[in-house]
Design a protein around this motif. Structure first.
Motif, PDB file in Angstrom:
ATOM      1  N   LEU A   1       0.869  -1.175   0.000  1.00 50.91           N
ATOM      2  CA  LEU A   1       0.000   0.000   0.000  1.00 50.91           C
ATOM      3  C   LEU A   1       0.905   1.224   0.000  1.00 50.91           C
ATOM      4  CD1 LEU A   1      -2.902  -0.646   2.544  1.00 50.91           C
ATOM      5  CD2 LEU A   1      -2.841  -1.028   0.077  1.00 50.91           C
ATOM      6  N   VAL A   2       0.519   2.209  -0.786  1.00 50.11           N
ATOM      7  CA  VAL A   2       1.283   3.458  -0.812  1.00 50.11           C
ATOM      8  C   VAL A   2       0.335   4.602  -0.460  1.00 50.11           C
ATOM      9  CG1 VAL A   2       2.984   2.660  -2.488  1.00 50.11           C
ATOM     10  CG2 VAL A   2       0.874   3.720  -3.304  1.00 50.11           C
ATOM     11  N   PRO A   3       0.890   5.711   0.029  1.00 52.28           N
ATOM     12  CA  PRO A   3       0.026   6.835   0.390  1.00 52.28           C
ATOM     13  C   PRO A   3      -0.762   7.318  -0.823  1.00 52.28           C
ATOM     14  CG  PRO A   3       2.254   7.164   1.194  1.00 52.28           C
ATOM     15  CD  PRO A   3       2.301   5.981   0.307  1.00 52.28           C
ATOM     16  N   ARG A   4      -1.944   7.838  -0.579  1.00 54.27           N
ATOM     17  CA  ARG A   4      -2.754   8.378  -1.678  1.00 54.27           C
ATOM     18  C   ARG A   4      -2.052   9.590  -2.274  1.00 54.27           C
ATOM     19  NH1 ARG A   4      -7.982   6.240  -0.874  1.00 54.27           N
ATOM     20  NH2 ARG A   4      -8.489   7.234  -2.839  1.00 54.27           N
ATOM     21  N   SER A   5      -2.348   9.831  -3.548  1.00 52.08           N
ATOM     22  CA  SER A   5      -1.659  10.947  -4.209  1.00 52.08           C
ATOM     23  C   SER A   5      -2.068  12.289  -3.582  1.00 52.08           C
ATOM     24  CB  SER A   5      -1.971  10.950  -5.698  1.00 52.08           C
ATOM     25  OG  SER A   5      -3.371  11.027  -5.876  1.00 52.08           O
ATOM     26  N   ASP A   6      -3.252  12.337  -2.973  1.00 53.39           N
ATOM     27  CA  ASP A   6      -3.652  13.615  -2.394  1.00 53.39           C
ATOM     28  C   ASP A   6      -3.284  13.735  -0.908  1.00 53.39           C
ATOM     29  OD1 ASP A   6      -5.430  11.802  -1.468  1.00 53.39           O
ATOM     30  OD2 ASP A   6      -7.242  12.870  -2.051  1.00 53.39           O
ATOM     31  N   ALA A   7      -2.543  12.736  -0.407  1.00 52.07           N
ATOM     32  CA  ALA A   7      -2.144  12.810   1.006  1.00 52.07           C
ATOM     33  C   ALA A   7      -1.347  14.083   1.328  1.00 52.07           C
ATOM     34  CB  ALA A   7      -1.369  11.564   1.417  1.00 52.07           C
ATOM     35  N   PRO A   8      -0.388  14.475   0.465  1.00 50.65           N
ATOM     36  CA  PRO A   8       0.352  15.707   0.778  1.00 50.65           C
ATOM     37  C   PRO A   8      -0.567  16.926   0.870  1.00 50.65           C
ATOM     38  CG  PRO A   8       1.425  14.504  -0.989  1.00 50.65           C
ATOM     39  CD  PRO A   8       0.116  13.819  -0.745  1.00 50.65           C
ATOM     40  N   ALA A   9      -1.581  16.965   0.003  1.00 52.25           N
ATOM     41  CA  ALA A   9      -2.496  18.105   0.038  1.00 52.25           C
ATOM     42  C   ALA A   9      -3.289  18.121   1.342  1.00 52.25           C
ATOM     43  CB  ALA A   9      -3.444  18.048  -1.152  1.00 52.25           C
ATOM     44  N   VAL A  10      -3.739  16.932   1.757  1.00 51.77           N
ATOM     45  CA  VAL A  10      -4.466  16.839   3.027  1.00 51.77           C
ATOM     46  C   VAL A  10      -3.553  17.268   4.174  1.00 51.77           C
ATOM     47  CG1 VAL A  10      -5.577  15.261   4.654  1.00 51.77           C
ATOM     48  CG2 VAL A  10      -6.005  15.037   2.198  1.00 51.77           C
ATOM     49  N   ALA A  11      -2.328  16.761   4.134  1.00 59.50           N
ATOM     50  CA  ALA A  11      -1.370  17.097   5.193  1.00 59.50           C
ATOM     51  C   ALA A  11      -1.140  18.598   5.240  1.00 59.50           C
ATOM     52  CB  ALA A  11      -0.056  16.364   4.954  1.00 59.50           C
ATOM     53  N   ASN A  12      -1.035  19.167   4.075  1.00 62.81           N
ATOM     54  CA  ASN A  12      -0.780  20.589   3.964  1.00 62.81           C
ATOM     55  C   ASN A  12      -1.946  21.413   4.506  1.00 62.81           C
ATOM     56  OD1 ASN A  12       1.069  22.434   3.302  1.00 62.81           O
ATOM     57  ND2 ASN A  12       0.443  22.644   1.167  1.00 62.81           N
ATOM     58  N   MET A  13      -3.135  20.983   4.130  1.00 64.18           N
ATOM     59  CA  MET A  13      -4.333  21.707   4.549  1.00 64.18           C
ATOM     60  C   MET A  13      -4.479  21.672   6.081  1.00 64.18           C
ATOM     61  SD  MET A  13      -8.254  20.851   3.559  1.00 64.18           S
ATOM     62  CE  MET A  13      -8.301  19.260   4.333  1.00 64.18           C
ATOM     63  N   MET A  14      -4.205  20.481   6.655  1.00 64.03           N
ATOM     64  CA  MET A  14      -4.395  20.328   8.095  1.00 64.03           C
ATOM     65  C   MET A  14      -3.147  20.758   8.860  1.00 64.03           C
ATOM     66  SD  MET A  14      -7.238  18.287   7.994  1.00 64.03           S
ATOM     67  CE  MET A  14      -7.131  17.379   9.459  1.00 64.03           C
TER      68      MET A  14
ATOM     69  N   GLN B   1       8.790   9.807   5.934  1.00 61.15           N
ATOM     70  CA  GLN B   1       9.579   9.815   4.697  1.00 61.15           C
ATOM     71  C   GLN B   1       8.926   9.009   3.583  1.00 61.15           C
ATOM     72  OE1 GLN B   1      10.357   8.309   7.533  1.00 61.15           O
ATOM     73  NE2 GLN B   1      11.780   6.628   7.301  1.00 61.15           N
ATOM     74  N   ASN B   2       7.950   8.156   3.950  1.00 64.53           N
ATOM     75  CA  ASN B   2       7.260   7.392   2.922  1.00 64.53           C
ATOM     76  C   ASN B   2       5.949   8.047   2.493  1.00 64.53           C
ATOM     77  OD1 ASN B   2       9.191   5.256   3.002  1.00 64.53           O
ATOM     78  ND2 ASN B   2       8.297   4.625   4.951  1.00 64.53           N
ATOM     79  N   GLY B   3       5.588   9.133   3.144  1.00 61.63           N
ATOM     80  CA  GLY B   3       4.368   9.831   2.764  1.00 61.63           C
ATOM     81  C   GLY B   3       3.151   9.451   3.590  1.00 61.63           C
ATOM     82  N   PHE B   4       3.330   8.550   4.562  1.00 65.20           N
ATOM     83  CA  PHE B   4       2.207   8.242   5.454  1.00 65.20           C
ATOM     84  C   PHE B   4       2.122   9.326   6.525  1.00 65.20           C
ATOM     85  CE2 PHE B   4       3.316   3.965   3.877  1.00 65.20           C
ATOM     86  CZ  PHE B   4       2.079   3.613   3.359  1.00 65.20           C
ATOM     87  N   PHE B   5       0.908   9.500   7.061  1.00 67.29           N
ATOM     88  CA  PHE B   5       0.758  10.514   8.104  1.00 67.29           C
ATOM     89  C   PHE B   5       1.602  10.145   9.317  1.00 67.29           C
ATOM     90  CE2 PHE B   5      -3.254  11.071   5.721  1.00 67.29           C
ATOM     91  CZ  PHE B   5      -3.041  12.385   5.346  1.00 67.29           C
ATOM     92  N   LEU B   6       2.200  11.164   9.906  1.00 65.51           N
ATOM     93  CA  LEU B   6       3.122  10.917  11.010  1.00 65.51           C
ATOM     94  C   LEU B   6       2.446  11.222  12.342  1.00 65.51           C
ATOM     95  CD1 LEU B   6       6.033  10.150  11.742  1.00 65.51           C
ATOM     96  CD2 LEU B   6       6.595  12.565  11.640  1.00 65.51           C
ATOM     97  N   GLU B   7       2.327  10.207  13.158  1.00 67.57           N
ATOM     98  CA  GLU B   7       1.683  10.352  14.448  1.00 67.57           C
ATOM     99  C   GLU B   7       2.602  11.087  15.424  1.00 67.57           C
ATOM    100  OE1 GLU B   7       2.889   7.776  12.946  1.00 67.57           O
ATOM    101  OE2 GLU B   7       3.080   6.000  14.193  1.00 67.57           O
ATOM    102  N   ALA B   8       2.034  11.473  16.565  1.00 66.77           N
ATOM    103  CA  ALA B   8       2.792  12.278  17.530  1.00 66.77           C
ATOM    104  C   ALA B   8       3.935  11.486  18.151  1.00 66.77           C
ATOM    105  CB  ALA B   8       1.867  12.799  18.627  1.00 66.77           C
ATOM    106  N   HIS B   9       3.708  10.214  18.430  1.00 63.96           N
ATOM    107  CA  HIS B   9       4.760   9.371  19.004  1.00 63.96           C
ATOM    108  C   HIS B   9       4.521   7.942  18.536  1.00 63.96           C
ATOM    109  CE1 HIS B   9       7.192   7.136  21.822  1.00 63.96           C
ATOM    110  NE2 HIS B   9       7.785   8.264  22.182  1.00 63.96           N
ATOM    111  N   ALA B  10       5.533   7.362  17.933  1.00 64.14           N
ATOM    112  CA  ALA B  10       5.366   6.051  17.287  1.00 64.14           C
ATOM    113  C   ALA B  10       4.838   4.999  18.252  1.00 64.14           C
ATOM    114  CB  ALA B  10       6.692   5.601  16.698  1.00 64.14           C
TER     115      ALA B  10
END
Lengths: 453, 267, 75, 557
Positions: free
Chosen positions: D405-418, D424-433
């Motif tokens: 599975l790879v991050p959705r192409s619009d993930a960066p836009a969502v990340a940017n908006m929020m 580094q792989n484009g998945f959302f980064l949680e506060a603490h692993a």
């Protein structure tokens, strides 16, 4: 842990067991047995003065038996609550002997040898079972000779060795070496004592014990009256002294060669993925071994670790990168193999016999220390807890849930999370715990809504 | 040249497009800033130079800020040279003046003055009077850089030790508009002591000027001890240009890279 | 660089340090006396290494030239 | 004037607590000497060395000293403020001292750890750090915590199993939910799945949950809708959703990001052509349609995963591969199935059991080496079988590539908006692993499902439910209380230059046109201090880190 301890909505009932649960979701009555600590919770400040003075030493299970604790103790230093507890099996007073020294020492007046266990009745809306797991006893695998070979230890023991607050203060000393060091200490104590006795004779007669003894043995002793009187006693003392001093010298000689363990082997899937014991994979031990190997390397840059596993399962977020980095930066090699047997050579170093599947060769390889990544097994009391709660246990011995309702046990209002659910790593446990909390709230709110309508 | 300027001002005042014009006036043999509000009262208007080009200049922008703060709704005109106009751009950027409340009457500097200033752009974008002259390359900073380190050190140490902490450089500076000034912060600059902390005092000011200084040179002219302050600030401008491709006040709408989040822009 | 807890803070700092180091140099103070590096709180060994490296740079430079000449600083 | 302000006029009475941390600190430096030294520092009236300052006993000591010694500043020299500052400062509060009059000095990480084996140096440095801490503490000012209201409504972005589960649980808790799905159907990736690994059809599971979600009166469902804008802050997010019926503006208290991930299309890998070499998802479709004609199938695991460009293991593809291999084998026992893999990632109880069962069904497994990967050539897969040391040629008419599975192409836009980070792989980064797997560092925004990291349907559901309790923990409170470590702008000295405004990464600063000054929204402010560093006139200052406080600390060094 601290947050939980200090949260106004959380009551901690440590050292307690659930006896019975009655009622239904949203309206349970829990009967809880609070075991006798023999220390009053509201008085004890956790200062530890009692522990310092307690004369009774017991093997410390928190340190996997590699250190000692006292009969009055707290499980580990930063534990919550910090209330101490008296071990009724070892405390002198509680085993009918005379002592009570902790009671005298305690400024808070918290020690109460007459404390009895008590029963507590609680009204609760939902129950979350988070009873965790037990560590598999690798002594059940004859081929790895755990307990027979000093330098074959479990991952949990190794974890304690790596800990700065552990028995070796973070240094990786081999258990066989530690044994010798401990023996030296015992002999030294004895030798010191007997030397004192010899000193007295030597002073009285102005003669060295060695000289005296050789003359005594040769019968060429030039004895005056005083010496005549003492000579047999002296000789006996000297012989007794030698009995300890000779092996002490030998041990000391041996100890000169001791260094910390630098060549480490990690054996994965000990008791798991093994039809003799547990068929399943418990998911976190590959990463655990990699972590331990990396920490060991951080502690001592000369450390080299080999991780023997069937598959290296680095499935979590960031795990694969961690694994590769461990290989590149921390001198870790990964070998696909199931180790067949462990023996030892003359200096107590474990020798691994395994098939290198890449080279199709059976190999013998010597290490300083072997760490067994032991399986996670359902807690021994699983069935008892299941009976108390009237919930089901699954084929693997964990509490049973359904994939669509992954937190719900077979009884409404009772939920399970963490390794009581199935083996899992920390992030998954934490996420699951949140989910269990959500399910519990759902259950309670549902009940309340029904009541209201 | 002055006639063109006078005409322009007169027109602005007469058609009511400005409330007043900040410019210079000659009175009793002295040049001083003046707010002209009546079209028939423009007799004392002057462009500043008396004996030689550039010997009588004032931070008219600074005067304008004071007036604009009092009358935020009104439009004012201001007499600007190249550097003054750069200053206006920075003041727009830093929200101290509103572009639609300011009308400029731009005049070009003579070559002689441009040379003395080593001015990169001795004329405003909006020129009313005078001839555009060539920008001059900055030699002074280069000469300084060519000295060896210890020479530079002793040069500046000597210069800075002359400072009498009169704050003239700050007070004259059209880019200094803060109500509270770091140079008066006791934790940084010790009070009542001379010489000033070398190089803390002057470097603190230089760091504050990095993305602002528009190289008007008023500080240099004002300094009673003759410290070559302009050389110091010219260096900051040079760094900003070399590192971030930024020149303070050259583009009307350009943000300072120091006030933008994220990494430095690609050169 | 893009790992700042506060998103961009380190970039901003970097830009200011760039200017300051060159200004120090211009005033005759070795720019090697100023150093900015980004080390996270989880990178203790990197931090130690950085500091040791910095010490190695500073030692040959000797005491600050300012120290010698302003008695105030010495006291 | 309240009690807190009075403290500003009092002579500082500082209490210093030096922690041994068992032997963690005392083992590497001389704590008693450090404590002795602390007594000589200005304004220090009380010093105590503790074995464990963070223990209940240690806390009691602090409280006792605050009362008994009339302390108005407390300094603890122990471990990292990241873990223990909240405990100590709240303990001060419990003893009646404003929690912001507490200062922490880290003599474990910064002394005993880095100067291990150099006892004298470590001791010396601990003294110096304490001297700095004491100097700073003397200038500390009491602060009041910030409170704000809460909107009891939640935006859930993404209608896959994770988002649906979150919405379901939140609805049960009595909160209002806006569930926004980009496509026309709920169900996410699971819609493409034929059968679940745990048995049963994916469709059945999904429709049960979807029906439930759609029947709830407090869940508003939007399909073919996109969240356009998110502004505001925890408790009071302002959102704009582009729906089929036009733009909707609303306010929510929390946001759940459950936007999922997509399977990699293995273009250019192992001769992928979509016909004889297909992806796992394409196989799912074939199984769904019961249209499988192959006689010999080879699965290749880690196709496009655990490589240089995609360094991660996608967690679920081994399981999906084995699951489908078993379904194939059950339905068509005569088909020859081989799985070529690197490491079989069948973690846990049930997945490992699948592996045993799969072997029992006659599915063959072979390891391949990533440095020498299998080659796919017209009806043949050849690979190096390490256990025999030979190259094996397998006749095959269908190759199935298990892609990650790879991050959705619009993930960066969502990340940017929020304004939330990705890894580094484009998945959302949680506060603490480990400790905060479902939280974003930004307050009030949460993450679950495969957008965070590939997850099985059960895991995604678990995470969705988990997020619900994270949200509930915020929205069930009466009001929001936030740390007072925020920046403030002095309206007297601010000249409204807006330099701070452009520098604030959290958009917490606005320009007040009437007053011609900049103002800070204390709820949005995270206390990074960018504005304070930028402000030319020291008008923007960070509470607890004001220049005079910091300079006092530096001055004491």
């Amino acid at each position: 842990m601290l947050d939980v301890g200090r949260h106004p909505n959380i009551t901690l009932l440590a050292y307690s067991e659930l006896e019975k649960i009655e009622g239904e979701a949203g309206n349970f009555t829990a009967i809880i047995r609070r075991k006798a600590r023999f220390v009053e919770e509201d008085k004890c400040t956790g200062c530890g003065a009692c522990t310092e003075i307690c004369p009774t030493s017991v093997l410390d299970l928190y340190n996997e038996g590699h250190a000692e604790r006292k009969a009055i103790y707290s499980w580990f230093a930063q534990g919550i609550p910090s209330t101490h507890v008296i071990d009724p099996d070892h405390c002198r007073v509680l085993t009918g002997k005379k002592c009570g020294i902790c009671q005298k020492k305690c400024e808070a007046d918290a020690i109460n040898f007459d404390q009895k266990e008590s029963i507590l009745e609680l009204l609760v809306g939902a129950v979350i079972v988070a009873t965790g797991y037990d560590v598999f006893d690798p002594a059940k695998l004859p081929e790895y000779r755990y307990t027979q070979l000093d330098n074959v230890i479990t991952a949990m023991e190794f974890e304690r060795f790596l800990s700065a607050s552990g028995p070796t203060e973070g240094h990786i000393y081999r258990p066989s070496d530690r044994k010798v060091t401990a023996q030296i200490a015992v002999f030294e104590k004895k030798v010191k004592k007997s030397q004192k006795a010899l000193d007295r004779f030597e002073k009285n007669h102005g003669q060295d014990s060695v000289e005296f003894y050789s003359a005594y043995k040769a019968g060429s002793l030039n004895a005056n009256d005083d010496l005549e009187k003492d000579q047999d006693k002296w000789a006996k003392k000297y012989e007794a002294h030698l009995e300890n001093a000779t092996p002490l010298e030998a041990l000391k000689e041996k100890a000169k060669g001791f260094t910390s363990a630098k060549n480490l082997a990690f054996i994965q899937c000990v008791g798991s993925r093994d039809l003799r014991f547990y068929p399943f994979c418990y998911g976190y031990c590959c990463m655990h071994s990699i972590k331990e190997a990396i920490i060991a390397h951080e502690h001592d840059n000369d450390t080299h670790s080999v991780i023997f596993g069937m598959d290296i399962r680095a499935v979590g977020k960031g795990f694969e990168v961690y694994k590769v980095r461990g290989g590149n930066n921390s001198n870790i090699s990964y070998k696909r193999s199931r180790v067949a047997e462990i023996t030892k050579n003359t200096d107590e170093s474990p020798v691994l016999i395994y098939e290198d599947t890449l080279e199709q060769k059976v190999k013998r390889e010597t290490f300083d220390l072997v760490v067994l990544a032991t399986a996670c097994e359902p807690v021994k009391s699983t069935q008892k807890i299941a009976d108390t709660l009237s919930i089901d246990v699954d084929a693997y011995g964990f509490f049973k849930t359904q994939p669509a309702d992954p937190l719900d046990t077979s009884r409404e209002g009772i939920f399970v999370c963490g390794c009581a659910h199935s083996p899992m790593d920390i992030p998954e446990s934490v996420a699951q715990a949140s989910s269990a909390a959500a399910r519990a709230v759902q259950a309670i709110m549902k009940k309340n809504n029904k009541k209201a309508s | 040249m002055i006639d063109i300027v006078r005409q322009k001002i007169s027109k602005l005042l007469s058609d009511g497009s400005v409330k007043g014009v900040v410019a210079l006036a000659m009175a009793n043999g002295h040049v001083a800033p003046c707010l002209f509000q009546k079209e028939d009262d423009l007799e004392p208007l002057c462009l500043g130079d008396t004996k030689k080009p550039g010997d009588a200049r004032y931070p008219l922008n600074k005067v304008l800020i004071t007036i604009a703060r009092q009358y935020p709704e009104d439009v004012f005109g201001v007499l600007v040279r190249g550097c003054d106009e750069r200053g206006l751009y920075v003041l727009y950027r830093l929200n101290q003046l509103e572009p639609d409340k300011v009308m400029t009457i731009g005049i070009a500097c003579p070559q002689e003055l441009a040379k003395a200033c080593e001015c990169k752009k001795p004329y405003p974008d909006e020129l009313v009077a005078g001839e555009k002259t060539e920008g001059i390359t900055q030699q002074g900073v280069q000469d300084m850089e060519d000295m060896d380190l210890s020479k530079r050190f002793s040069f500046w140490k000597n210069q800075f030790s002359k400072c009498v902490k009169c704050y003239g450089c700050r007070d004259i500076c059209p880019m200094c508009f803060c109500r509270e000034c770091s140079l008066e912060c006791e934790d940084i600059i010790s009070k009542g002591e001379l010489p000033v902390d070398i190089p803390v005092f002057h470097l603190t000011r230089a760091m504050h000027m990095t993305d602002r200084c528009i190289d008007c040179g008023l500080c240099d002219e004002t300094c009673p001890s003759g410290i070559p302050l302009r050389l110091l600030y010219k260096k900051t401008s040079k760094i900003m240009n070399a590192e971030f491709g930024f020149t303070s006040g050259i583009n009307k709408n350009e943000q300072s890279p120091l006030n933008l989040m994220g990494p430095a822009p690609e050169k | 660089m893009s790992e700042c807890n506060y998103l961009y803070g380190n970039y901003c700092a970097e830009k200011r340090v760039t200017v300051l180091s060159q200004m120090l140099d211009f005033c005759g103070i070795e720019k090697d006396r100023l150093r900015a590096r980004w080390v996270s709180s989880a990178e203790a060994p990197e931090f130690v290494e950085e500091i040791n490296e910095f010490i190695d740079v500073l030692k040959p430079l000797g005491p600050s030239p300012l120290k010698k000449q302003t008695s105030k600083d010495v006291a | 004037m309240n009690m807190n302000d009075l403290i500003l006029y009092e002579e500082p009475r500082i209490g210093v607590f030096v922690c041994d941390c068992g032997s963690n600190i005392a083992g590497h430096l001389d704590c008693a000497d450090v404590a002795e030294y602390a007594k000589t520092l200005p304004n220090v009236v009380y010093v105590k060395e503790n074995l464990y300052t963070c223990s209940e006993a240690g806390i009691v000591e602090i409280k006792k000293a605050i009362k008994g010694q009339n302390l108005n500043r407390v300094v603890v020299a122990s471990c990292s403020p990241r873990t223990h500052q909240p405990l100590f400062s709240s303990s001060c509060a419990e003893a009646g001292l404003n929690p912001y009059l507490f200062e922490m000095v880290n003599i474990r990480d910064q002394c005993s750890w880095v100067h291990m084996g150099k006892r004298d140096d470590a001791t010396q440095k601990a003294k110096e750090l304490i001297r700095m801490g004491v100097a700073k503490s003397a200038g500390l000012e009491p602060q009041e915590e910030i409170e704000s209201s809460l909107v009891r409504k939640v935006l859930v972005m993404g209608g896959g199993i994770a988002g649906l589960s979150a919405a379901q649980a939140l609805a049960d808790m009595g909160l209002d939910i806006m569930l926004v799905e980009k496509t026309s159907n709920f169900g996410g990736l699971l819609q493409q799945v034929h059968q679940l690994d745990t048995g049963g059809s994916a469709r059945a599971l999904l429709s049960k949950i979807i029906d439930d979600v759609q029947s709830r009166s407090n869940i508003t469902c939007y399909t073919k809708a996109i969240v356009k804008e998110t502004g505001g802050y925890i408790g009071n997010f302002e959102i704009k959703i582009d729906t089929q019926n036009g733009l909707i503006k609303d306010k929510v208290g929390c946001i759940v990001v459950a936007t999922g991930a997509v399977p990699l299309i293995p273009k250019g890998l192992f001769g992928y052509d979509g016909e004889t070499v297909i992806s796992l998802m394409e196989l799912e479709q074939k199984l769904k349609k019961d249209d499988l004609t192959a006689r010999r199938i080879v699965f290749i695991q880690c196709a496009g995963a655990r490589t240089k460009e995609r360094e991660y293991c996608s967690r679920i593809c081994c399981m999906i591969g084995v699951k489908n291999a078993m379904i194939v084998k059950e339905k068509y026992p005569l088909i020859d199935v081989r799985i070529l893999y690197r490491d079989m990632q069948m973690y846990g109880t049930h997945k490992e059991q699948m592996l045993w069962d799969a072997r029992g069904k006659g599915i063959q497994f072979d390891v391949y080496n990533p440095d020498n990967p299998p080659e796919v050539k017209e009806g043949k897969v050849s690979f190096f079988q390490s256990i025999t040391g030979k190259i094996i040629d397998l006749d095959t008419d269908l190759v199935v590539l298990s892609t990650p599975l790879v991050p959705r192409s619009d993930a960066p836009a969502v990340a940017n908006m929020m304004r939330v980070p990705t890894d580094q792989n484009g998945f959302f980064l949680e506060a603490h692993a480990k400790l905060r797997p479902l939280d974003f560092a930004a307050d009030g925004i949460f993450v679950c499902g495969s957008g965070r990291y590939p997850a099985t349907s059960t895991e995604a559901r678990t995470q969705g439910l988990g997020v619900a309790s994270r949200v509930a923990a915020i929205l069930f409170k009466d009001k929001l209380v936030k740390s007072a470590i925020v920046a403030k702008i002095n309206p007297e000295s601010c000249v409204g230059c807006k330099a701070c405004l452009t520098m604030c990464p959290y958009e917490a600063i606005t320009y007040n046109r009437d007053k011609r000054i900049c103002e800070i929204n204390e709820i949005l402010c995270k206390g990074c201090g960018n504005c304070a560093a930028t402000c030319p006139s020291h008008s923007a200052q960070l509470c607890g880190y004001k220049p005079e406080q910091l300079l006092a600390q530096i001055g004491a060094a």
